[in-house]
Write an enzyme that holds these catalytic residues in place. Structure first.
Site, PDB file in Angstrom:
ATOM      1  N   THR A 235       3.890 -62.779   6.224  1.00  0.00           N
ATOM      2  CA  THR A 235       4.292 -64.110   6.696  1.00  0.00           C
ATOM      3  C   THR A 235       3.075 -64.863   7.218  1.00  0.00           C
ATOM      4  OG1 THR A 235       6.481 -63.260   7.258  1.00  0.00           O
ATOM      5  CG2 THR A 235       5.844 -65.347   8.280  1.00  0.00           C
TER       6      THR A 235
ATOM      7  N   ASN B 266      12.022 -59.388  -3.900  1.00  0.00           N
ATOM      8  CA  ASN B 266      12.507 -58.488  -2.858  1.00  0.00           C
ATOM      9  C   ASN B 266      14.016 -58.277  -2.904  1.00  0.00           C
ATOM     10  OD1 ASN B 266      11.955 -61.319  -1.990  1.00  0.00           O
ATOM     11  ND2 ASN B 266      13.293 -60.726  -0.299  1.00  0.00           N
TER      12      ASN B 266
ATOM     13  N   GLN C 293       6.131 -56.791  -2.254  1.00  0.00           N
ATOM     14  CA  GLN C 293       6.989 -55.722  -2.774  1.00  0.00           C
ATOM     15  C   GLN C 293       6.300 -54.919  -3.875  1.00  0.00           C
ATOM     16  OE1 GLN C 293       9.962 -54.730  -1.687  1.00  0.00           O
ATOM     17  NE2 GLN C 293      10.319 -56.355  -0.205  1.00  0.00           N
TER      18      GLN C 293
ATOM     19  N   SER D   4       1.897 -56.582   3.107  1.00  0.00           N
ATOM     20  CA  SER D   4       2.334 -56.048   4.411  1.00  0.00           C
ATOM     21  C   SER D   4       2.412 -54.531   4.331  1.00  0.00           C
ATOM     22  CB  SER D   4       3.743 -56.558   4.756  1.00  0.00           C
ATOM     23  OG  SER D   4       3.723 -57.749   5.470  1.00  0.00           O
ATOM     24  N   ALA D   5       1.808 -53.833   5.304  1.00  0.00           N
ATOM     25  CA  ALA D   5       1.756 -52.354   5.255  1.00  0.00           C
ATOM     26  C   ALA D   5       3.135 -51.700   5.315  1.00  0.00           C
ATOM     27  CB  ALA D   5       0.908 -51.842   6.415  1.00  0.00           C
ATOM     28  N   HIS D   6       4.089 -52.347   6.017  1.00  0.00           N
ATOM     29  CA  HIS D   6       5.368 -51.647   6.248  1.00  0.00           C
ATOM     30  C   HIS D   6       6.234 -51.551   4.995  1.00  0.00           C
ATOM     31  CE1 HIS D   6       8.322 -55.089   6.649  1.00  0.00           C
ATOM     32  NE2 HIS D   6       7.195 -55.751   6.769  1.00  0.00           N
TER      33      HIS D   6
ATOM     34  N   THR E  12      -8.770 -60.499  18.500  1.00  0.00           N
ATOM     35  CA  THR E  12      -9.224 -59.104  18.506  1.00  0.00           C
ATOM     36  C   THR E  12      -8.498 -58.310  17.434  1.00  0.00           C
ATOM     37  OG1 THR E  12      -9.657 -59.255  20.860  1.00  0.00           O
ATOM     38  CG2 THR E  12      -9.415 -57.035  19.966  1.00  0.00           C
TER      39      THR E  12
ATOM     40  N   CYS F 236      15.473 -60.644   6.131  1.00  0.00           N
ATOM     41  CA  CYS F 236      15.395 -61.802   7.020  1.00  0.00           C
ATOM     42  C   CYS F 236      16.670 -62.610   6.955  1.00  0.00           C
ATOM     43  CB  CYS F 236      14.224 -62.696   6.630  1.00  0.00           C
ATOM     44  SG  CYS F 236      12.848 -61.766   6.069  1.00  0.00           S
TER      45      CYS F 236
HETATM   46  N1  PLP Z   1       7.417 -61.634   0.976  1.00  0.00           N
HETATM   47  C1  PLP Z   1       8.221 -60.700   0.457  1.00  0.00           C
HETATM   48  C2  PLP Z   1       8.411 -60.625  -1.030  1.00  0.00           C
HETATM   49  C3  PLP Z   1       8.886 -59.800   1.299  1.00  0.00           C
HETATM   50  O1  PLP Z   1       9.694 -58.870   0.786  1.00  0.00           O
HETATM   51  C4  PLP Z   1       8.692 -59.896   2.698  1.00  0.00           C
HETATM   52  C5  PLP Z   1       9.416 -59.005   3.637  1.00  0.00           C
HETATM   53  O2  PLP Z   1      10.606 -58.819   3.530  1.00  0.00           O
HETATM   54  C6  PLP Z   1       7.822 -60.891   3.194  1.00  0.00           C
HETATM   55  C7  PLP Z   1       7.207 -61.734   2.296  1.00  0.00           C
HETATM   56  C8  PLP Z   1       7.544 -61.030   4.661  1.00  0.00           C
HETATM   57  O3  PLP Z   1       6.825 -59.917   5.100  1.00  0.00           O
HETATM   58  P1  PLP Z   1       6.572 -59.686   6.673  1.00  0.00           P
HETATM   59  O4  PLP Z   1       7.922 -59.762   7.309  1.00  0.00           O
HETATM   60  O5  PLP Z   1       5.951 -58.332   6.759  1.00  0.00           O
HETATM   61  O6  PLP Z   1       5.678 -60.777   7.140  1.00  0.00           O
END
Ligand code: PLP
Length: 389
Positions: A77, A159, A187, A207-209, A245, A332
């Site tokens: 994001t 996603n 993704q 995004s790492a998660h 930082t 989300c």
């Molecule tokens: N873009 C895509 C395709 C995603 O699947 C997601 C997370 O669901 C995001 C952006 C946003 O990632 P983050 O919430 O780690 O910022």
């Protein structure tokens, strides 16, 4: 509150469990590499700086970019906001109102950033439609690029329905028309090969998660020479593009997650696809009228997006939520009563959208969990149909 042991977790598009090896690397970094990576006057700072450099190397190796092209952020994001708003601010310096094109099935991080800028009169916006498998029409995309836009944004994989986009081709089209190309690869990274340099991608967000790393850490990868105006001001870290930082433990976790994906991705994804296919076959054989949404020939290995059109998805979720973690849409938006913008853009029938369930498998999904999840979904579907008779 801890997650109950019995919960079968099949919501890997939303987030993934952290790999124990990654968690250990984060822990070690917290206690041994606690220095400020910008403190150049002593060894604690040097250690943190070299850990950050090592992680930039692992990130760049996974997506085939150069380490100096990696800027660490709190996740996609933020990366997307820096990329889009930074492009707009830079263009505005020359008095230009930039024209941005996006696909309609982008994540809200892209959509809402662009809608906000448009409503403030800062950009012109073109939204590219998709077909019923969520594909973007490349001829239409080319026409839009030829019309002289300032930024094109298309994701690498969706996603919700998991559709994979031809990023190499899209990037080539953008390059032919000198259009900078931002790819939301959240993704896709660690699941399918990405060649940032060779494909000529201008900017890439991750995004790492989403690939067994920690939450709240990610990166924006920016091709050398591409100009962005910063949207945050501070201590000048990361070439002043993303000051503040550095989150060294998070960065180490991201790096370790990338290193592991580089080694294990191909084998893991093959095994995940086989499990997904088994689950899909079981559900299709036992739930009459079940529909698979998206492009079954070209989707993420862990994605299974289904609809039982006569059963509202909320009814299934309400019955299984304590022992099976699946979702009705993107993380989300879940909990929000608006229909998925992705399924709506695919022009699926209302009852297909209302029955839609997103199942996401990952590397820790076991054969036993697949078997149990299939049984739960089959039994609950039958029970709800009986009640509705
Ligand atoms: N873009 C895509 C395709 C995603 O699947 C997601 C997370 O669901 C995001 C952006 C946003 O990632 P983050 O919430 O780690 O910022």
């Amino acid at each position: 509150m801890a997650i109950s042991r019995e919960l079968i977790y099949l919501d890997y598009h939303s987030t993934t469990p952290v790999d124990t090896r990654v968690a250990n690397a984060v822990f070690q970094a917290m206690i041994t590499t606690f220095g400020n990576a910008s403190s150049v006057e002593h060894e604690a700072g040097d250690c943190a700086e070299s850990a950050v450099k090592q992680s930039a190397y692992y990130v760049s190796e996974l997506i085939q970019a150069a380490p100096r092209e990696v800027t660490f952020t709190s996740g996609t994001t933020e990366s997307i906001n820096i990329a889009i708003q930074g492009t707009v601010k830079h263009a505005q310096k020359s008095g230009v109102t930039p024209h941005i094109a996006i696909s309609v099935i982008e994540h809200k991080a892209v959509l809402d950033t662009c809608y906000a800028l448009k409503s403030q009169g800062q950009i012109k916006l073109t939204v590219l439609p998709v077909d019923n498998q969520a594909h973007v029409d490349l001829l239409e995309l080319e026409q839009v690029c030829a019309s002289g836009i300032h930024l094109l944004c298309v994701m690498a994989a969706n996603n919700e329905v998991g559709t994979i986009y031809p990023i190499e081709k899209i990037s080539a089209i953008a390059q032919n028309h000198n259009v900078p190309f931002l790819c939301d690869a959240t993704q896709a990274v660690g699941k399918i090969p990405i060649r940032f340099r060779a494909w000529g991608i201008t900017m890439l967000a991750l995004s790492a998660h989403k690939f067994y790393g920690p939450k709240g850490i990610g990166a924006l990868v920016v091709r050398k020479g591409y100009q962005l105006a910063p949207i945050l001001y501070g201590g000048g870290q990361q070439k002043a593009l993303r000051p503040g930082t550095l989150n060294v433990p998070g960065i180490v976790g991201l790096g370790e997650a990338c290193r592991l994906r580089q080694i294990e991705m191909v084998e893991d994804e093959r095994a995940i696809a086989a499990k997904r296919d088994r689950l899909q076959s079981k559900l299709l054989a036992n739930i009459p009228g079940l529909i698979i949404n998206g492009d079954t020939q070209n989707r993420l290995a862990g994605n299974l997006h289904i609809s039982a059109p006569d059963i509202p998805n909320s009814a299934i979720i309400a019955r299984v939520r304590h022992y099976l973690a699946i979702s009705t849409g993107s993380a989300c938006s879940s909990g929000v009563e608006t229909p998925s913008h992705v399924l709506t853009a695919m022009r699926l029938k209302e009852e297909v959208i209302e029955g839609a369930l997103r199942i996401g498998l990952g590397k820790f999904t076991t054969d036993e969990e697949i078997e149990a999840a299939a049984q739960i979904l089959i039994a609950e579907t039958r029970a709800i149909r009986k009640l509705l008779e």
